[in-house]
Write a protein that holds these residues in place. Structure first.
Motif, PDB file in Angstrom:
ATOM      1  N   ASN A  84       0.844  -1.196   0.000  1.00  0.00           N
ATOM      2  CA  ASN A  84       0.000   0.000   0.000  1.00  0.00           C
ATOM      3  C   ASN A  84       0.875   1.241   0.000  1.00  0.00           C
ATOM      4  OD1 ASN A  84      -2.155   1.736   0.123  1.00  0.00           O
ATOM      5  ND2 ASN A  84      -2.826   1.142   2.164  1.00  0.00           N
ATOM      6  N   ILE A  85       0.314   2.324  -0.435  1.00  0.00           N
ATOM      7  CA  ILE A  85       0.959   3.629  -0.356  1.00  0.00           C
ATOM      8  C   ILE A  85      -0.133   4.681  -0.311  1.00  0.00           C
ATOM      9  CG2 ILE A  85       1.139   3.964  -2.869  1.00  0.00           C
ATOM     10  CD1 ILE A  85       3.856   5.308  -2.353  1.00  0.00           C
ATOM     11  N   ILE A  86       0.082   5.704   0.469  1.00  0.00           N
ATOM     12  CA  ILE A  86      -0.886   6.796   0.587  1.00  0.00           C
ATOM     13  C   ILE A  86      -0.242   8.073   0.068  1.00  0.00           C
ATOM     14  CG2 ILE A  86      -2.198   8.223   2.216  1.00  0.00           C
ATOM     15  CD1 ILE A  86      -2.569   5.757   3.952  1.00  0.00           C
ATOM     16  N   GLY A  87      -1.009   8.836  -0.667  1.00  0.00           N
ATOM     17  CA  GLY A  87      -0.522  10.098  -1.211  1.00  0.00           C
ATOM     18  C   GLY A  87      -1.356  10.522  -2.396  1.00  0.00           C
ATOM     19  N   ALA A  88      -1.481  11.819  -2.606  1.00  0.00           N
ATOM     20  CA  ALA A  88      -2.223  12.324  -3.755  1.00  0.00           C
ATOM     21  C   ALA A  88      -1.509  11.936  -5.046  1.00  0.00           C
ATOM     22  CB  ALA A  88      -2.359  13.842  -3.673  1.00  0.00           C
ATOM     23  N   LEU A  89      -2.232  11.955  -6.140  1.00  0.00           N
ATOM     24  CA  LEU A  89      -1.661  11.556  -7.419  1.00  0.00           C
ATOM     25  C   LEU A  89      -0.399  12.346  -7.743  1.00  0.00           C
ATOM     26  CD1 LEU A  89      -2.086   9.758  -9.925  1.00  0.00           C
ATOM     27  CD2 LEU A  89      -3.323  11.666 -10.960  1.00  0.00           C
ATOM     28  N   TRP A 136     -14.606  -0.550  -5.224  1.00  0.00           N
ATOM     29  CA  TRP A 136     -15.968  -0.116  -5.555  1.00  0.00           C
ATOM     30  C   TRP A 136     -16.141   1.397  -5.475  1.00  0.00           C
ATOM     31  CZ3 TRP A 136     -20.080  -3.301  -6.933  1.00  0.00           C
ATOM     32  CH2 TRP A 136     -19.869  -4.671  -6.801  1.00  0.00           C
ATOM     33  N   THR A 137     -15.176   2.092  -4.915  1.00  0.00           N
ATOM     34  CA  THR A 137     -15.355   3.515  -4.655  1.00  0.00           C
ATOM     35  C   THR A 137     -14.033   4.242  -4.837  1.00  0.00           C
ATOM     36  OG1 THR A 137     -16.197   5.118  -3.024  1.00  0.00           O
ATOM     37  CG2 THR A 137     -14.893   3.270  -2.171  1.00  0.00           C
ATOM     38  N   GLY A 138     -13.969   5.459  -4.371  1.00  0.00           N
ATOM     39  CA  GLY A 138     -12.744   6.239  -4.433  1.00  0.00           C
ATOM     40  C   GLY A 138     -12.519   6.954  -3.118  1.00  0.00           C
ATOM     41  N   MET A 139     -11.261   7.236  -2.813  1.00  0.00           N
ATOM     42  CA  MET A 139     -10.920   7.946  -1.578  1.00  0.00           C
ATOM     43  C   MET A 139      -9.769   8.893  -1.869  1.00  0.00           C
ATOM     44  SD  MET A 139      -9.642   6.399   2.108  1.00  0.00           S
ATOM     45  CE  MET A 139     -11.210   5.612   2.454  1.00  0.00           C
ATOM     46  N   SER A 140      -9.880  10.082  -1.385  1.00  0.00           N
ATOM     47  CA  SER A 140      -8.849  11.083  -1.609  1.00  0.00           C
ATOM     48  C   SER A 140      -7.501  10.609  -1.083  1.00  0.00           C
ATOM     49  CB  SER A 140      -9.236  12.392  -0.906  1.00  0.00           C
ATOM     50  OG  SER A 140      -8.214  13.346  -1.027  1.00  0.00           O
ATOM     51  N   VAL A 142      -5.611   8.175  -1.975  1.00  0.00           N
ATOM     52  CA  VAL A 142      -5.287   6.746  -2.037  1.00  0.00           C
ATOM     53  C   VAL A 142      -5.491   6.291  -3.476  1.00  0.00           C
ATOM     54  CG1 VAL A 142      -5.528   4.558  -0.795  1.00  0.00           C
ATOM     55  CG2 VAL A 142      -6.378   6.628   0.244  1.00  0.00           C
ATOM     56  N   SER A 143      -5.295   7.200  -4.410  1.00  0.00           N
ATOM     57  CA  SER A 143      -5.657   6.934  -5.804  1.00  0.00           C
ATOM     58  C   SER A 143      -4.844   5.812  -6.436  1.00  0.00           C
ATOM     59  CB  SER A 143      -5.521   8.220  -6.634  1.00  0.00           C
ATOM     60  OG  SER A 143      -4.242   8.802  -6.448  1.00  0.00           O
ATOM     61  N   THR A 144      -3.543   5.762  -6.184  1.00  0.00           N
ATOM     62  CA  THR A 144      -2.704   4.754  -6.837  1.00  0.00           C
ATOM     63  C   THR A 144      -3.038   3.357  -6.335  1.00  0.00           C
ATOM     64  OG1 THR A 144      -0.944   6.413  -6.952  1.00  0.00           O
ATOM     65  CG2 THR A 144      -0.344   4.139  -7.421  1.00  0.00           C
ATOM     66  N   TYR A 145      -3.136   3.197  -5.026  1.00  0.00           N
ATOM     67  CA  TYR A 145      -3.489   1.901  -4.447  1.00  0.00           C
ATOM     68  C   TYR A 145      -4.877   1.472  -4.916  1.00  0.00           C
ATOM     69  CZ  TYR A 145      -5.005  -1.492  -0.932  1.00  0.00           C
ATOM     70  OH  TYR A 145      -5.510  -2.606  -0.308  1.00  0.00           O
ATOM     71  N   THR A 146      -5.828   2.395  -4.866  1.00  0.00           N
ATOM     72  CA  THR A 146      -7.197   2.083  -5.270  1.00  0.00           C
ATOM     73  C   THR A 146      -7.247   1.654  -6.726  1.00  0.00           C
ATOM     74  OG1 THR A 146      -8.111   3.605  -3.630  1.00  0.00           O
ATOM     75  CG2 THR A 146      -9.538   3.004  -5.466  1.00  0.00           C
ATOM     76  N   ALA A 147      -6.456   2.292  -7.572  1.00  0.00           N
ATOM     77  CA  ALA A 147      -6.429   1.937  -8.993  1.00  0.00           C
ATOM     78  C   ALA A 147      -6.001   0.479  -9.182  1.00  0.00           C
ATOM     79  CB  ALA A 147      -5.488   2.862  -9.755  1.00  0.00           C
ATOM     80  N   THR A 148      -5.078  -0.014  -8.345  1.00  0.00           N
ATOM     81  CA  THR A 148      -4.659  -1.410  -8.472  1.00  0.00           C
ATOM     82  C   THR A 148      -5.811  -2.349  -8.130  1.00  0.00           C
ATOM     83  OG1 THR A 148      -3.823  -1.666  -6.178  1.00  0.00           O
ATOM     84  CG2 THR A 148      -2.295  -0.802  -7.843  1.00  0.00           C
ATOM     85  N   LYS A 149      -6.650  -1.964  -7.184  1.00  0.00           N
ATOM     86  CA  LYS A 149      -7.765  -2.831  -6.784  1.00  0.00           C
ATOM     87  C   LYS A 149      -8.884  -2.812  -7.826  1.00  0.00           C
ATOM     88  CE  LYS A 149      -5.623  -4.152  -3.184  1.00  0.00           C
ATOM     89  NZ  LYS A 149      -5.060  -5.530  -3.154  1.00  0.00           N
ATOM     90  N   TRP A 150      -9.120  -1.673  -8.452  1.00  0.00           N
ATOM     91  CA  TRP A 150     -10.077  -1.628  -9.570  1.00  0.00           C
ATOM     92  C   TRP A 150      -9.553  -2.479 -10.729  1.00  0.00           C
ATOM     93  CZ3 TRP A 150     -14.774   1.058 -10.560  1.00  0.00           C
ATOM     94  CH2 TRP A 150     -15.263   1.795  -9.485  1.00  0.00           C
ATOM     95  N   ALA A 151      -8.250  -2.410 -10.967  1.00  0.00           N
ATOM     96  CA  ALA A 151      -7.660  -3.200 -12.053  1.00  0.00           C
ATOM     97  C   ALA A 151      -7.819  -4.695 -11.792  1.00  0.00           C
ATOM     98  CB  ALA A 151      -6.178  -2.846 -12.216  1.00  0.00           C
TER      99      ALA A 151
END
Length: 283
Positions: A84-89, A136-140, A142-151
């Motif tokens: 995981n990693i947290i940070g804006a795009l 299923w959603t988005g969170m400010s 956490v865009s990069t990590y979330t993108a991997t889960k959508w993928a």
């Protein structure tokens, strides 16, 4: 007795699922970047191997091939490992983003490609991928990590169709907040020097992590029991088709229900505009 291949067994769902599979008398190939981290699994009979999903595909596939050799087949693959990693795009560098996808997405593809030929030859198998309710959603921030889960969710929906005629089942397991070490990982989650423009959003996430970590309502042992039942087709899943997306945790269920309602309302609101882009049918 099933033969398992599980990635990311040092902690969390991978470790608990390996324990649950071993407890029912199954054979388990348990992988970790550092095999010393899973000595307890080896003591219980697991075959432990070193595997880092950031390795080149050829190295991953060779490690998988060597591990499978004593068994000659694999019944269940659980692609669990992840980072995981947290940070804006704008804060997450391209190098960091690619490294995250190398583990959370491409690494799973390399392992799956190595194991699919065995499953196709034996005409059966089950593949589980580790997703997230964030698929299923988005969170400010956490865009990069979330993108991997959508993928991963998209990959599962397609792969499920590709291999069903070979007797292979595919699912993505999408948990909410569980009391694992994901929020207390050894590596820092947050950028050392974040951008001032995103400081408020990041501070909110820091507060959320410090508040939630160690107090998550999700029980990893109970989740592992469900994962084993889902991937073996037993218990609550006996006689049923494993769902394409298996949501775990009451918080995840609530989030997904809310997102589906929101999407349905949005689709209904814009339906006439969306449909207006078709060619006009000649009368």
């Amino acid at each position: 007795m099933a033969i398992w291949f599980i990635t990311g067994c040092s902690t969390g769902f991978g470790h608990e699922t390996a324990l649950a599979a071993l407890a029912r008398g199954d054979k388990v190939i348990a992988t970790a970047r550092n095999p010393d981290d899973v000595k307890d699994l080896a003591d219980k009979g697991a075959l432990v191997i070193a595997l880092d999903l950031s390795w080149p595909e050829e190295k991953i596939q060779e490690a998988v091939k060597v591990a499978i050799e004593p068994f000659r087949s694999i019944d269940i693959l659980f692609n669990n490992a992840g980072v995981n990693i947290i940070g804006a795009l704008e804060e997450v560098s391209t190098k960091q983003a690619r490294a995250l996808f190398d583990v959370n997405f491409w690494g799973h593809i390399s392992v799956t490609r190595a194991i699919l030929p065995y499953m196709r030859a034996q005409k059966h198998g089950t593949i589980g991928f580790s997703g997230s309710m964030l698929g299923w959603t988005g969170m400010s921030c956490v865009s990069t990590y979330t993108a991997t889960k959508w993928a991963i969710a998209g990959l599962v929906l397609c792969l499920r169709e590709e291999v069903k005629d070979f007797g292979i089942k595919v699912t993505v397991i999408e948990p909410g907040y569980f009391r694992t070490q994901v929020l207390g990982a050894a590596k820092p989650l947050f950028p050392e020097e974040g951008m001032e423009e995103y400081k408020v959003a990041l501070d909110q996430l820091r507060t959320l992590v410090s508040t939630v970590n160690g107090k998550q309502v999700g029980d990893p042992e109970k989740a592992a029991k469900v994962i084993v039942e889902a991937l073996t087709g037993e218990g609550a899943f006996e006689g049923k088709e494993v769902p394409a997306r298996l949501v775990l945790g009451a918080d995840a269920v609530g989030l997904v229900e809310g997102m589906l309602d929101l999407q349905k309302r949005s689709l209904e609101e814009w339906k006439s505009v969306s449909a207006s882009t078709d060619f006009t049918v000649a009368e």
